[in-house]
Design a protein around this motif. Structure first.
Motif, mmCIF file in Angstrom:
data_model
loop_
_atom_site.group_PDB
_atom_site.id
_atom_site.type_symbol
_atom_site.label_atom_id
_atom_site.label_comp_id
_atom_site.label_asym_id
_atom_site.label_seq_id
_atom_site.Cartn_x
_atom_site.Cartn_y
_atom_site.Cartn_z
ATOM 1 N N GLN A 54 1.299 -9.186 2.856
ATOM 2 C CA GLN A 54 0.790 -8.557 1.634
ATOM 3 C C GLN A 54 0.389 -9.595 0.581
ATOM 4 N N CYS A 102 3.923 2.079 -1.789
ATOM 5 C CA CYS A 102 3.678 0.727 -1.297
ATOM 6 C C CYS A 102 2.905 -0.054 -2.346
ATOM 7 N N LEU A 103 3.286 -1.315 -2.543
ATOM 8 C CA LEU A 103 2.589 -2.136 -3.534
ATOM 9 C C LEU A 103 1.139 -2.409 -3.136
ATOM 10 N N HIS A 144 9.460 0.360 6.915
ATOM 11 C CA HIS A 144 8.212 0.223 6.154
ATOM 12 C C HIS A 144 7.774 -1.248 6.112
ATOM 13 N N GLU A 145 8.714 -2.156 5.830
ATOM 14 C CA GLU A 145 8.350 -3.578 5.701
ATOM 15 C C GLU A 145 7.964 -4.177 7.047
ATOM 16 N N HIS A 148 4.464 -3.448 8.086
ATOM 17 C CA HIS A 148 3.439 -4.326 7.498
ATOM 18 C C HIS A 148 3.162 -5.525 8.407
#
Ligand code: NI
Length: 191
Positions: A54, A102-103, A144-145, A148
């Motif tokens: 990210q 999510c960022l 979630h992480e 990514h």
């Protein structure tokens, strides 16, 4: 330490597979500074986690930390955790519905189905082995992480596109109900 820019949905780097690191690479000052930047950027943006991909670094590292977080006031606390080359395994069949944000996906949340129990194998930032079971809401954050790092966003796994909503609509219509379900999960499995 440097605050990094966070890639936004649609940027192709978010669809890459993060490369695994060797212990020699992990020990390098470049990678150790990257980890410091990742932690600082996560905290500055009030994220519950952040993956290196990210911040435009497609290597297999993510950070997770939940304190008193205004973005996620109902989330159970998680101490600062750095996962290098994480591999997750689902344990059992139980799943729960997690309302995620999510960022990299500004102002949108949606419901994703997550495994209630997982095993995580990874290294910490010093190359020490991590092998632990993670449960409940915190397991959802881990999933979630790690998604990514596999080029996936929560948007790919929403159970129904009708669950997508802005943050203010979430607060108005969904937060009380979801926070009650989170409390029930935390009471039962401890996290
Ligand atoms: Ni995210």
């Amino acid at each position: 330490m440097t605050l990094r820019k966070i890639a936004q949905v649609g940027h192709p780097i978010l669809r890459e597979n993060a490369r695994h690191l060797t212990k020699e690479e992990l020990a390098s000052s470049e990678v150790q500074s990257l980890i410091d930047d990742l932690i600082e950027t996560m905290r500055d943006a009030q994220g519950a986690g952040l993956a290196a991909i990210q911040i435009y670094e497609p290597v297999s590292i993510c950070t997770i930390e939940v304190g008193d977080n205004p973005r996620y006031p109902y989330k159970p606390k998680v101490p600062l955790t750095v996962l290098v080359n994480p591999v997750l395994e689902e344990l059992g069949n139980e799943r729960f519905e997690n309302f995620e944000g999510c960022l990299s996906v500004p102002n949108l949340r949606g419901v994703v189905s997550r495994a209630m129990r997982i095993r995580v194998r990874a290294w910490d930032r010093h190359g020490n082995d991590i092998d632990e079971e993670v449960l409940g809401i915190t397991a959802g954050t881990y999933q979630h992480e790690v998604d990514h790092l596999l080029g996936k966003l929560f948007l790919d796994s929403v159970v129904d596109s009708k669950t997508l909503c802005t943050w203010s609509v979430f607060q108005r219509f969904h937060e009380a109900d979801f926070a009650a379900r989170v409390r029930a999960i935390v009471k039962r499995v401890g996290s």
